[in-house]
Design a protein around this motif. Structure first.
Motif, PDB file in Angstrom:
ATOM      1  N   VAL A  10       0.315   6.380  -4.554  1.00  0.00           N
ATOM      2  CA  VAL A  10       0.379   7.070  -5.671  1.00  0.00           C
ATOM      3  C   VAL A  10       1.119   6.401  -6.803  1.00  0.00           C
ATOM      4  N   THR A  11       2.006   5.185  -6.585  1.00  0.00           N
ATOM      5  CA  THR A  11       2.587   4.608  -7.604  1.00  0.00           C
ATOM      6  C   THR A  11       1.596   3.441  -7.893  1.00  0.00           C
ATOM      7  N   GLY A  12       0.653   3.119  -7.503  1.00  0.00           N
ATOM      8  CA  GLY A  12      -0.278   1.957  -8.073  1.00  0.00           C
ATOM      9  C   GLY A  12      -0.984   2.600  -9.262  1.00  0.00           C
ATOM     10  N   LEU A  32       2.537   9.837  -1.583  1.00  0.00           N
ATOM     11  CA  LEU A  32       3.164   8.693  -0.774  1.00  0.00           C
ATOM     12  C   LEU A  32       3.773   7.495  -1.176  1.00  0.00           C
ATOM     13  N   ARG A  34       6.728   4.350  -0.930  1.00  0.00           N
ATOM     14  CA  ARG A  34       7.396   3.480   0.092  1.00  0.00           C
ATOM     15  C   ARG A  34       8.745   3.081  -0.403  1.00  0.00           C
ATOM     16  N   ASN A  40      10.110   1.842  -8.054  1.00  0.00           N
ATOM     17  CA  ASN A  40       8.746   1.178  -8.204  1.00  0.00           C
ATOM     18  C   ASN A  40       7.912   2.450  -8.874  1.00  0.00           C
ATOM     19  N   ARG A  43       4.876   4.136 -13.206  1.00  0.00           N
ATOM     20  CA  ARG A  43       3.436   4.529 -13.612  1.00  0.00           C
ATOM     21  C   ARG A  43       3.343   5.993 -13.397  1.00  0.00           C
ATOM     22  N   GLY A  58       6.914   7.280   2.986  1.00  0.00           N
ATOM     23  CA  GLY A  58       6.266   6.791   4.009  1.00  0.00           C
ATOM     24  C   GLY A  58       5.672   5.464   3.855  1.00  0.00           C
ATOM     25  N   MET A  60       2.073   2.989   5.187  1.00  0.00           N
ATOM     26  CA  MET A  60       0.745   2.818   5.896  1.00  0.00           C
ATOM     27  C   MET A  60       1.048   2.372   7.243  1.00  0.00           C
ATOM     28  N   LEU A  81      -5.582   5.411  -1.038  1.00  0.00           N
ATOM     29  CA  LEU A  81      -5.495   4.305  -2.043  1.00  0.00           C
ATOM     30  C   LEU A  81      -4.583   3.168  -1.722  1.00  0.00           C
ATOM     31  N   ALA A  83      -2.794   0.182  -0.398  1.00  0.00           N
ATOM     32  CA  ALA A  83      -3.154  -1.294   0.304  1.00  0.00           C
ATOM     33  C   ALA A  83      -2.488  -2.190  -0.385  1.00  0.00           C
ATOM     34  N   ALA A 126     -10.571   4.139  -0.360  1.00  0.00           N
ATOM     35  CA  ALA A 126     -10.681   2.854  -1.256  1.00  0.00           C
ATOM     36  C   ALA A 126     -11.256   1.728  -0.677  1.00  0.00           C
ATOM     37  N   LYS A 156     -10.396  -4.603   4.647  1.00  0.00           N
ATOM     38  CA  LYS A 156     -11.333  -3.513   3.952  1.00  0.00           C
ATOM     39  C   LYS A 156     -12.672  -3.251   4.560  1.00  0.00           C
ATOM     40  N   LEU A 179     -15.675   0.330  -4.925  1.00  0.00           N
ATOM     41  CA  LEU A 179     -15.416   0.309  -6.305  1.00  0.00           C
ATOM     42  C   LEU A 179     -15.354  -1.213  -6.706  1.00  0.00           C
ATOM     43  N   HIS A 182     -11.622  -2.676 -11.406  1.00  0.00           N
ATOM     44  CA  HIS A 182     -11.367  -1.771 -12.687  1.00  0.00           C
ATOM     45  C   HIS A 182      -9.793  -1.997 -13.152  1.00  0.00           C
TER      46      HIS A 182
HETATM   47  P1  NAP Z   1      -2.346  -1.226  -6.636  1.00  0.00           P
HETATM   48  O1  NAP Z   1      -2.048  -0.847  -8.106  1.00  0.00           O
HETATM   49  O2  NAP Z   1      -2.135  -2.454  -5.997  1.00  0.00           O
HETATM   50  O3  NAP Z   1      -1.663  -0.020  -5.939  1.00  0.00           O
HETATM   51  C1  NAP Z   1      -1.552   0.067  -4.562  1.00  0.00           C
HETATM   52  C2  NAP Z   1      -0.723   1.088  -3.965  1.00  0.00           C
HETATM   53  O4  NAP Z   1      -0.664   1.028  -2.437  1.00  0.00           O
HETATM   54  C3  NAP Z   1       0.655   1.224  -4.514  1.00  0.00           C
HETATM   55  O5  NAP Z   1       1.162   2.445  -4.889  1.00  0.00           O
HETATM   56  C4  NAP Z   1       1.670   0.621  -3.393  1.00  0.00           C
HETATM   57  O6  NAP Z   1       2.838   0.752  -3.354  1.00  0.00           O
HETATM   58  C5  NAP Z   1       0.618   1.353  -2.210  1.00  0.00           C
HETATM   59  N1  NAP Z   1       1.106   0.363  -1.082  1.00  0.00           N
HETATM   60  C6  NAP Z   1       0.858  -0.913  -0.532  1.00  0.00           C
HETATM   61  N2  NAP Z   1       1.343  -1.114   0.685  1.00  0.00           N
HETATM   62  C7  NAP Z   1       1.519   0.157   1.025  1.00  0.00           C
HETATM   63  C8  NAP Z   1       2.211   0.325   2.291  1.00  0.00           C
HETATM   64  N3  NAP Z   1       2.268  -0.611   3.390  1.00  0.00           N
HETATM   65  N4  NAP Z   1       2.376   1.706   2.688  1.00  0.00           N
HETATM   66  C9  NAP Z   1       2.543   2.711   1.525  1.00  0.00           C
HETATM   67  N5  NAP Z   1       1.882   2.256   0.425  1.00  0.00           N
HETATM   68  C10 NAP Z   1       1.545   0.942   0.123  1.00  0.00           C
HETATM   69  O7  NAP Z   1      -3.848  -0.750  -6.388  1.00  0.00           O
HETATM   70  P2  NAP Z   1      -5.016  -0.341  -7.335  1.00  0.00           P
HETATM   71  O8  NAP Z   1      -5.482  -1.223  -8.277  1.00  0.00           O
HETATM   72  O9  NAP Z   1      -4.393   1.158  -7.829  1.00  0.00           O
HETATM   73  O10 NAP Z   1      -5.910   0.081  -6.204  1.00  0.00           O
HETATM   74  C11 NAP Z   1      -6.118   1.330  -5.572  1.00  0.00           C
HETATM   75  C12 NAP Z   1      -6.856   1.064  -4.159  1.00  0.00           C
HETATM   76  O11 NAP Z   1      -8.067   0.763  -4.504  1.00  0.00           O
HETATM   77  C13 NAP Z   1      -6.405  -0.145  -3.271  1.00  0.00           C
HETATM   78  O12 NAP Z   1      -6.700   0.299  -1.974  1.00  0.00           O
HETATM   79  C14 NAP Z   1      -7.123  -1.284  -3.564  1.00  0.00           C
HETATM   80  O13 NAP Z   1      -7.440  -2.215  -2.368  1.00  0.00           O
HETATM   81  C15 NAP Z   1      -8.597  -0.606  -3.875  1.00  0.00           C
HETATM   82  N6  NAP Z   1      -9.472  -1.214  -4.925  1.00  0.00           N
HETATM   83  C16 NAP Z   1      -8.952  -1.692  -6.059  1.00  0.00           C
HETATM   84  C17 NAP Z   1      -9.667  -2.229  -7.129  1.00  0.00           C
HETATM   85  C18 NAP Z   1      -9.464  -2.351  -8.309  1.00  0.00           C
HETATM   86  O14 NAP Z   1     -10.048  -3.432  -9.213  1.00  0.00           O
HETATM   87  N7  NAP Z   1      -8.290  -1.933  -9.051  1.00  0.00           N
HETATM   88  C19 NAP Z   1     -11.254  -2.261  -6.761  1.00  0.00           C
HETATM   89  C20 NAP Z   1     -11.645  -1.730  -5.651  1.00  0.00           C
HETATM   90  C21 NAP Z   1     -10.788  -1.360  -4.580  1.00  0.00           C
HETATM   91  P3  NAP Z   1       4.162   0.058  -4.341  1.00  0.00           P
HETATM   92  O15 NAP Z   1       3.796   0.407  -5.503  1.00  0.00           O
HETATM   93  O16 NAP Z   1       5.306   0.464  -3.578  1.00  0.00           O
HETATM   94  O17 NAP Z   1       3.686  -1.333  -4.039  1.00  0.00           O
END
Ligand code: NAP
Ligand code: F7E
Length: 337
Positions: A10-12, A32, A34, A40, A43, A58, A60, A81, A83, A126, A156, A179, A182
């Motif tokens: 959710v923070t991503g 969720l 962490r 952090n 957003r 929590g 993952m 989401l 990762a 995702a 993935k 996806l 983006h």
């Molecule tokens: P992001 O900004 O990197 O956000 C990832 C999120 O996952 C953050 O909230 C992060 O928490 C959390 N996270 C990472 N490791 C974790 C763990 N061990 N336990 C719990 N939470 C954890 O990614 P995004 O761009 O929003 O992408 C969302 C999802 O779509 C991801 O799965 C990514 O792989 C996938 N995806 C993204 C794109 C893209 O272009 N953006 C394209 C295809 C797929 P923190 O804030 O604490 O780090």
């Protein structure tokens, strides 16, 4: 409506836009987060006063907390989401990436299954265009064979197949969103688009002299994150779970992104030299962009372009933001900060 959703990650970038979308639609949204030594949540800070927005600690990598949270809230929809989402960093932390991105998905699926929520809970998983890696055809569709090129892509791939397997084996409603890249002003600062806009702002402010990049000839199908979270929601409103490509069907190089972003900031960049010696210079002859091999990846994904026809036909989804508008939005937001 009164539906309940759980968002992991959710923070991503995506988690924050999706939270806004679901709250607007009247959902109660659980997220969720962490634990980290520094906060952090920038957003999602603006959502904290909303009483329908509830955060839970929590991770993952810890099934016990996932089971406890899912048992307590019995969500109608889970948007999974969370990762380790950085491709280059996945080469540095491959085991952690496999655990979080691959097994993390299994932990969510098992929690829903063991808690007897298969009939109730729909899951969005995702997935990513990184599954295509060394692409077998252009453009890529839901039927294009996968060939991932990084530990992230391989993790993935497991996530994709385990969600599909649990759909087939247990009748779970698990939809995989494939996806393509983006972006947005909320993009993490070490992904190439945000790194470029942030560095241009720093160059204009005199805090940085040169933007160092890796492979500027890589091509991506770049869309706008708020458009893409809508597709996630639409996937869970269908009668059947399925897999969907979400993309723009346009491809552009990192080089083009650099040129347009600088232009938006009032600087015309021209290129000189070749390979590692190539530089981007401004009209006064100052070098503003150079190549640094430390950003090259052990194995690269050179070219991505996704065909979103199935999403258009079945979900009624289309990208609303073109490449130039995306770059303009990101650069404008950076300059306004
Ligand atoms: P992001 O900004 O990197 O956000 C990832 C999120 O996952 C953050 O909230 C992060 O928490 C959390 N996270 C990472 N490791 C974790 C763990 N061990 N336990 C719990 N939470 C954890 O990614 P995004 O761009 O929003 O992408 C969302 C999802 O779509 C991801 O799965 C990514 O792989 C996938 N995806 C993204 C794109 C893209 O272009 N953006 C394209 C295809 C797929 P923190 O804030 O604490 O780090
Ligand atoms: O790289 C090249 C780099 O890190 C894009 C993630 O959201 O999208 C993202 O993965 C391209 C690559 O994104 C630099 O080599 C050049 O070819 O912004 P990126 P990504 O690897 O495409 C997919 C769909 C996901 O699923 C991922 O979670 O740009 N590049 N120079 C650079 N990349 C970075 N990061 N930094 C550079 O300096």
């Amino acid at each position: 409506m009164n539906r309940t959703a759980l968002i992991t990650g959710v923070t991503g970038q995506d988690g924050s836009y999706l939270s806004e979308l679901l709250l607007e639609k009247g959902y109660r949204v659980h997220g969720l987060v962490r634990r980290s030594s520094s906060f952090n949540r920038k957003r999602i800070d603006h959502l904290r006063s909303n009483e329908d927005f509830i955060l839970h600690y929590g991770d993952m990598t810890d099934s016990s907390n996932l089971i406890r949270i899912i048992k307590t809230i019995e969500p109608d929809e889970i948007y999974h989401l969370a990762a380790q989402s950085h491709v280059q960093i996945s080469f540095d932390v491959p085991e952690y990436t496999a655990n979080t991105d691959g097994l993390g998905t299994l932990r969510i699926l098992e929690a829903v299954r063991l808690l007897g929520l298969v009939e109730r809970t729909r899951i969005y998983n995702a997935c990513t265009s990184e599954l295509y890696g060394e692409v077998k055809e252009i453009p890529q569709t839901e039927n294009t064979p996968f060939h991932p090129r990084s530990p992230y892509g391989v993790a993935k791939l497991y996530s994709f197949w385990i969600a599909k397997n649990y759909r087939e084996a247990y009748g779970m409603f698990n939809s995989n969103g494939i996806l393509f890249n983006h972006e947005s002003p909320r993009r993490g600062e070490n992904f190439v688009t945000r790194k470029i806009t942030l560095s241009i702002k720093d160059i204009l402010d005199g805090k940085m002299k040169i933007l160092s990049l890796g492979n500027i000839n890589a091509k991506r199908d770049w869309g706008y994150a708020p458009d893409y979270v809508e597709a996630m929601w639409l996937m869970l409103q269908q009668d059947e779970a399925d897999d969907y490509v979400i993309s723009t069907n346009e491809t552009h190089s990192v080089r083009e992104f650099v040129e347009i972003a600088f232009r938006e900031a009032g600087i015309e960049i021209t290129w000189e030299g070749e390979g590692l010696k190539e530089v981007g210079i401004d009209p006064n002859g100052n070098v503003l962009v150079k190549i640094d091999p430390k950003y090259f990846r052990p194995s690269e994904v050179d070219h991505l372009r996704g065909d979103p026809s199935k999403a258009k036909k079945e979900l009624g989804w289309e990208p609303k933001t073109d490449f130039r508008t995306l770059v303009r939005k990101m650069m404008k937001a950076e300059l306004e900060q």
